[in-house]
Design a protein around this motif. Sequence first.
Motif, short mmCIF file in Angstrom:
data_model
loop_
_atom_site.label_atom_id
_atom_site.label_comp_id
_atom_site.label_asym_id
_atom_site.label_seq_id
_atom_site.Cartn_x
_atom_site.Cartn_y
_atom_site.Cartn_z
N ASP A 1 98.67 -71.20 58.57
CA ASP A 1 97.81 -72.14 58.94
C ASP A 1 96.66 -71.81 59.64
OD1 ASP A 1 97.57 -75.23 59.60
OD2 ASP A 1 97.84 -74.51 61.55
N GLY A 2 96.47 -70.85 60.27
CA GLY A 2 95.26 -70.07 60.80
C GLY A 2 94.40 -69.79 59.63
N ALA A 3 95.09 -69.06 58.76
CA ALA A 3 94.46 -68.53 57.38
C ALA A 3 93.68 -69.89 56.59
CB ALA A 3 95.26 -67.99 56.50
N LEU A 4 94.60 -71.01 56.81
CA LEU A 4 94.25 -72.06 56.05
C LEU A 4 92.96 -72.52 56.93
CD1 LEU A 4 94.46 -74.36 53.98
CD2 LEU A 4 95.79 -75.43 55.55
N SER A 5 92.73 -72.45 57.93
CA SER A 5 91.60 -72.96 59.00
C SER A 5 90.40 -72.09 58.62
CB SER A 5 91.88 -72.84 60.31
OG SER A 5 92.83 -73.95 60.81
N LEU B 1 87.03 -72.87 62.46
CA LEU B 1 86.95 -71.14 62.80
C LEU B 1 87.57 -71.44 64.41
CD1 LEU B 1 84.03 -69.45 61.17
CD2 LEU B 1 86.59 -69.19 60.83
N LEU B 2 87.00 -72.11 65.14
CA LEU B 2 87.23 -72.33 66.57
C LEU B 2 88.80 -72.34 66.73
CD1 LEU B 2 84.64 -74.05 68.43
CD2 LEU B 2 85.48 -71.95 69.06
N ARG B 3 89.40 -73.40 65.83
CA ARG B 3 90.83 -73.77 65.83
C ARG B 3 91.81 -72.48 65.56
NH1 ARG B 3 94.35 -75.80 61.56
NH2 ARG B 3 96.27 -76.63 62.84
N ALA B 4 91.22 -71.74 64.50
CA ALA B 4 91.87 -70.72 64.10
C ALA B 4 91.89 -69.27 65.21
CB ALA B 4 91.16 -70.04 62.83
N PRO C 1 96.40 -69.43 68.54
CA PRO C 1 97.12 -68.30 68.98
C PRO C 1 97.27 -68.23 70.54
CG PRO C 1 95.71 -67.56 67.41
CD PRO C 1 95.30 -68.56 67.53
N PHE C 2 96.50 -68.73 71.29
CA PHE C 2 96.14 -68.79 72.77
C PHE C 2 97.00 -70.02 73.20
CE2 PHE C 2 92.77 -65.74 71.31
CZ PHE C 2 93.37 -64.63 71.94
N GLY C 3 97.51 -70.79 72.40
CA GLY C 3 98.21 -71.76 73.04
C GLY C 3 97.10 -73.02 73.06
N VAL C 4 95.91 -72.93 72.86
CA VAL C 4 95.03 -74.04 72.86
C VAL C 4 95.27 -74.91 71.45
CG1 VAL C 4 92.48 -74.82 73.26
CG2 VAL C 4 93.58 -72.68 74.20
N ARG C 5 95.33 -76.15 71.67
CA ARG C 5 95.77 -76.75 70.31
C ARG C 5 94.66 -78.08 70.34
NH1 ARG C 5 99.96 -73.95 67.63
NH2 ARG C 5 99.66 -75.85 66.18
N ALA C 6 93.48 -78.11 71.14
CA ALA C 6 92.66 -79.21 71.38
C ALA C 6 91.98 -79.32 69.99
CB ALA C 6 91.66 -78.92 72.19
N LEU D 1 91.29 -82.74 65.42
CA LEU D 1 89.76 -82.90 65.11
C LEU D 1 89.28 -82.03 64.05
CD1 LEU D 1 87.20 -84.02 65.93
CD2 LEU D 1 86.74 -82.17 67.53
N ALA D 2 89.51 -80.81 63.90
CA ALA D 2 89.14 -79.79 62.79
C ALA D 2 89.53 -80.40 61.40
CB ALA D 2 89.62 -78.46 62.92
N PRO D 3 90.83 -80.79 61.05
CA PRO D 3 91.05 -81.14 59.84
C PRO D 3 90.48 -82.54 59.64
CG PRO D 3 93.19 -80.34 61.05
CD PRO D 3 92.09 -80.39 62.07
N ILE D 4 90.44 -83.50 60.47
CA ILE D 4 89.73 -84.74 60.30
C ILE D 4 88.41 -84.49 59.87
CG2 ILE D 4 88.87 -86.76 61.61
CD1 ILE D 4 91.69 -86.88 62.94
N ALA D 5 87.69 -83.57 60.54
CA ALA D 5 86.40 -83.26 60.28
C ALA D 5 86.17 -82.83 58.98
CB ALA D 5 85.77 -82.15 61.23
N PHE D 6 87.10 -82.22 58.45
CA PHE D 6 87.04 -81.54 56.96
C PHE D 6 87.39 -82.72 55.92
CE2 PHE D 6 89.61 -79.76 53.21
CZ PHE D 6 88.48 -79.06 52.85
#
Length: 189
Positions: free
Chosen positions: A110-114, A144-147, A151-156, A160-165
């Motif tokens: 999922d990180g690689a997908l981002s 990129l911010l999402r990716a 891993p640091f537990g920040v899921r904010a 938003l990132a997928p909807i923006a895409f």
Amino acid sequence: MGVAFVVTLFVGAAMVSVPTATQGGRQIQAFYAAHATVILIQQVLGIVALGFLLAFAIALGARQRRVLLAGTVLLAVTELATNIPPAILSLTNLGPDGAHVLTELEDLADGALSISIAVFSVAATIDQVGWVRAAGWLVAALSLLRAVMTPFGVRALDVLAPIAFLALVLILSVRLLMGRSTRMSTGAA
């Protein structure tokens, strides 16, 4: 094809949200046992959406633009990589430890997908008018911010990132339909 991609992906994403590796192996295993059919349908819809995305990328000129082609291939590979672990977990019983390991792999995919969404977003908009190019860079930055943050537990940015895409794909789709798929003078955009 871009609109079909957005609709199919949206329907699939709305079906169920798969667990992350922050959950325990027993929870993950129980979730997949309880939702196996829905998850398998979701993964099939993901593959159908990928077909629409590939057709969309070709309509954007992926055959003639190597950067867009590379971004498309990267996006396709990472999308498939996010589909495989949930499908395996829905079809098998690997026990709590195996379920957790595959979920960790899915989180990495999922990180690689981002990251691949970021690459595709820039590649797809590089020859567009300024505001569309800026939208592509914004989607790339959010992805990129999402990716980096996940891993640091920040899921904010998980929503938003997928909807923006998806919004960017819709913008590009409308521009294709209107015949404005490439850079135009400021008066025509």
